[in-house]
Design a protein around this motif. Structure first.
Motif, PDB file in Angstrom:
ATOM      1  N   VAL A  59       0.849  -1.193   0.000  1.00  0.00           N
ATOM      2  CA  VAL A  59       0.000   0.000   0.000  1.00  0.00           C
ATOM      3  C   VAL A  59       0.887   1.246   0.000  1.00  0.00           C
ATOM      4  O   VAL A  59       1.890   1.303   0.709  1.00  0.00           O
ATOM      5  CB  VAL A  59      -0.941   0.016   1.224  1.00  0.00           C
ATOM      6  CG1 VAL A  59      -1.787   1.285   1.226  1.00  0.00           C
ATOM      7  CG2 VAL A  59      -1.840  -1.218   1.218  1.00  0.00           C
ATOM      8  N   ARG A  60       0.510   2.221  -0.828  1.00  0.00           N
ATOM      9  CA  ARG A  60       1.220   3.504  -0.873  1.00  0.00           C
ATOM     10  C   ARG A  60       0.413   4.536  -0.100  1.00  0.00           C
ATOM     11  O   ARG A  60      -0.802   4.685  -0.306  1.00  0.00           O
ATOM     12  CB  ARG A  60       1.392   3.975  -2.315  1.00  0.00           C
ATOM     13  CG  ARG A  60       2.199   5.276  -2.449  1.00  0.00           C
ATOM     14  CD  ARG A  60       2.107   5.824  -3.866  1.00  0.00           C
ATOM     15  NE  ARG A  60       2.639   4.905  -4.841  1.00  0.00           N
ATOM     16  CZ  ARG A  60       3.913   4.850  -5.216  1.00  0.00           C
ATOM     17  NH1 ARG A  60       4.782   5.685  -4.679  1.00  0.00           N
ATOM     18  NH2 ARG A  60       4.303   3.972  -6.124  1.00  0.00           N
ATOM     19  N   TYR A  61       1.077   5.240   0.818  1.00  0.00           N
ATOM     20  CA  TYR A  61       0.441   6.307   1.595  1.00  0.00           C
ATOM     21  C   TYR A  61       1.120   7.640   1.323  1.00  0.00           C
ATOM     22  O   TYR A  61       2.352   7.721   1.212  1.00  0.00           O
ATOM     23  CB  TYR A  61       0.547   6.024   3.100  1.00  0.00           C
ATOM     24  CG  TYR A  61      -0.283   4.861   3.578  1.00  0.00           C
ATOM     25  CD1 TYR A  61      -1.644   5.018   3.845  1.00  0.00           C
ATOM     26  CD2 TYR A  61       0.293   3.606   3.763  1.00  0.00           C
ATOM     27  CE1 TYR A  61      -2.404   3.953   4.287  1.00  0.00           C
ATOM     28  CE2 TYR A  61      -0.468   2.530   4.202  1.00  0.00           C
ATOM     29  CZ  TYR A  61      -1.818   2.714   4.473  1.00  0.00           C
ATOM     30  OH  TYR A  61      -2.569   1.663   4.900  1.00  0.00           O
ATOM     31  N   GLU A  66      -4.345   6.748   1.937  1.00  0.00           N
ATOM     32  CA  GLU A  66      -3.985   5.642   1.049  1.00  0.00           C
ATOM     33  C   GLU A  66      -4.157   6.090  -0.400  1.00  0.00           C
ATOM     34  O   GLU A  66      -5.223   6.533  -0.807  1.00  0.00           O
ATOM     35  CB  GLU A  66      -4.859   4.421   1.331  1.00  0.00           C
ATOM     36  CG  GLU A  66      -4.552   3.237   0.423  1.00  0.00           C
ATOM     37  CD  GLU A  66      -5.392   2.006   0.728  1.00  0.00           C
ATOM     38  OE1 GLU A  66      -5.723   1.272  -0.229  1.00  0.00           O
ATOM     39  OE2 GLU A  66      -5.727   1.779   1.916  1.00  0.00           O
ATOM     40  N   SER A 117      -3.094   0.595  -3.813  1.00  0.00           N
ATOM     41  CA  SER A 117      -3.014  -0.743  -3.227  1.00  0.00           C
ATOM     42  C   SER A 117      -2.633  -1.723  -4.326  1.00  0.00           C
ATOM     43  O   SER A 117      -3.268  -1.766  -5.379  1.00  0.00           O
ATOM     44  CB  SER A 117      -4.355  -1.136  -2.597  1.00  0.00           C
ATOM     45  OG  SER A 117      -4.281  -2.429  -2.030  1.00  0.00           O
TER      46      SER A 117
END
Length: 555
Positions: free
Chosen positions: A413-415, A420, A423
């Motif tokens: 997952v990229r935050y 977020e 995914s």
């Protein structure tokens, strides 16, 4: 049909446009018939070069001069950045300007155009195709995702119906039980009254018989019982219970049914692709034939069991480390402890990473935490997922590998902050990209924005592009190995190399950005685990069971 071509595709003279061509003027770049060719060369103002059409050279189409209609621009003014004819040059308007041959300019321009075409065909257009494919893939799974939302809502409604029905049945059962008790009490009271009435009837009948008989003996022995019956039997009073119906509040009912998060459509700022020159702009640093250890840091973690497993560079001579206890340590190359911070939960951190701002991020339990000025703040708390490994990207986002609570799913997952953004879980065929289970999956972002994950459970390095599309899997080099390829720590450098720690075989694999094996780093390593590189491409290796960090020069 072209107006200047017959049904047999005969090419016609450019001047008269009626007779088939036979010649070509290389100076004027026009096609001529026999008659027009004679007239054309009679113009003595130019040195025409008329040749048979089949012997013509591939000459450029010189532009006509906008200021001198009978001239063609055969030169180029570099200062004015325009084509010019000989008359323009001799007129003095371009005096002192650099004049070049237009053919040379055409060559450089053509080369530039060719480069543009190659970049469009090989790099830019394929990326647009990729993005379009990603959108189509997302649309393909849209029905199932929204179908699941509808199913969840239906299931919640049915669950509420069941609960309400059960509660209503409880109330009805209680009402029935109260009614029975009420009737029982009234029936008992009726029996008591009826019994007294029977006795009274008997007494009244006896009195009438005595009075009628005039029997002195019966009259003298009669004893009155009136006082006994003057006290009436108790009267049972039962209050029928009432039903207090609560007002149904829609807000409360909405909460009970469950909330639906708002649809979030984020238009991410399109990043600018680097040109081919910019991508290859970092100076080339060849690999050393013999990498060497330039420093060894003793971290002081317990070496009995998996003492040290995470390392992240703060600078060229300072590294953060994480191991088997709750303390994260900042050490210099001389093994001096500069700072130590305990996790908020008092559990050992799953992984650590240094942000581009120099702050420390760590994962533990269900949280992703940020340490800024020695103060810990929880920026993300997950539900149903456990965060494991973390890295910071060039855009200062966080990439996190995580496993579901039931250990059946894994994803990246990229935050951006606590939001977020992306995914990554499945490939184009809907198959999981990563192995399931609560296992470490170290990860790193490469210079070309690929996301590289070391999935040691399946003995593979899994690399996807920035859109999450699978590029390749590296499963080790077919050389002599004592044990299976066991990739754990992973990092990337300025040359877009991928470096991964092969723990069981005590060495580092170096790959190029396309997954091609280049060479090993040995350096007498013992169970290498976590990896990172500093801004000068020095490699730091966390040795798990010695609890030491080795700084290695390999470029």
């Amino acid at each position: 049909m072209h107006p200047r071509r017959s049904a047999q595709e005969v090419l016609l003279c450019d001047l008269c446009e009626t007779v088939p061509l036979q010649s070509h003027c290389e100076l004027c770049n026009i096609n001529l018939c026999v008659n027009c060719a004679g007239k054309h060369v009679s113009d003595s103002s130019k040195r025409h070069n008329v040749v048979p059409f089949l012997h013509r050279k591939s000459t450029p189409n010189y532009p006509k001069c906008p200021k001198h209609a009978d001239k063609h621009c055969e030169m180029y003014c570099e200062k004015c950045d325009i084509p010019v004819c000989i008359t323009c040059v001799t007129s003095g308007k371009h005096k002192g300007h650099d004049i070049s041959n237009i053919l040379e300019k055409l060559g450089s321009k053509t080369e530039s155009l060719q480069k543009d075409l190659e970049e469009l065909e090989s790099r830019i257009y394929p990326r647009y195709e990729e993005m379009a494919s990603d959108v189509q893939t997302e649309k393909a799974v849209l029905e199932s995702k929204y179908g699941k939302l509808t199913t969840d809502a239906d299931e919640q409604g049915e669950a509420l119906h069941r609960e309400v029905t059960a509660i209503v049945n409880q109330r009805k059962s209680a009402i029935s039980e109260m009614k029975t008790k009420h009737l029982d009490a009234l029936n008992k009271n009726t029996e008591e009254i009826t019994q007294k009435m029977t006795e009274l009837k008997q007494i009244m009948s006896d009195l009438k018989s005595i009075l009628k008989s005039n029997d002195v003996s019966l009259t003298s022995t009669y004893k009155s019982r009136n006082s006994e019956f003057k006290t009436l039997p108790p009267k049972v009073r039962v209050t029928v219970p009432s039903f207090s119906a609560q007002k149904i509040h829609k807000d409360q009912l909405n909460k009970m049914v469950g909330s639906l998060s708002p649809l979030s459509i984020n238009i991410e700022q399109g990043y600018t692709m680097k040109s081919a020159e910019a991508v290859s702009s970092p100076p080339v640093k060849p690999l050393l034939d013999e990498p060497r250890v330039t420093a060894t840091i003793d971290t002081g973690y317990n070496t009995e069991y998996r003492g040290l497993y995470s390392v992240s560079c703060l600078s060229e001579d300072q590294v953060w480390t994480g191991g088997q206890n709750e303390t994260m340590k900042l050490l210099n190359l001389q093994s001096k402890l500069l700072t130590s911070i305990q996790t908020k939960s008092r559990n050992e951190p799953h992984d650590i990473a240094v942000t581009r701002d120099g702050d420390l991020v760590y994962t533990d339990s269900n949280n992703i935490n940020l340490i800024k000025n020695k103060k810990i703040q929880t920026v993300i708390t997950l539900q149903g997922w456990v965060p494991h490994n973390v890295c910071c990207t060039a855009a200062n986002d966080l990439l996190v590998t995580m496993n579901s609570d039931d250990r059946k799913q894994s994803k990246v997952v990229r935050y951006s902050g606590s939001t977020e953004k992306q995914s990554i879980q499945f490939d184009d065929q809907g198959r999981p990209l990563y192995s399931s289970g609560g296992y470490n999956k170290y990860l790193s972002e490469n210079k070309n924005l690929d996301i590289c994950v070391a999935d040691w459970k399946v003995n593979a390095v899994v690399v996807v592009n920035q859109s999450g599309k699978l590029r390749f899997r590296y499963t080790g080099h077919p050389s002599n190995t004592k044990q299976s390829f066991m990739p754990l720590g992973i990092t990337t450098d300025s040359q877009s190399h991928i470096l991964t720690a092969d723990c069981g075989n005590h060495r580092i694999h170096i790959l190029d950005q396309d997954g091609q094996f280049l060479r090993y780093i040995h350096c007498h390593l013992k169970s290498p685990y976590g990896l990172c590189v500093d801004i000068r491409d020095n490699l730091f290796v966390a040795e798990c069971f010695t609890a030491k960090v080795k700084k290695i020069q390999y470029l």
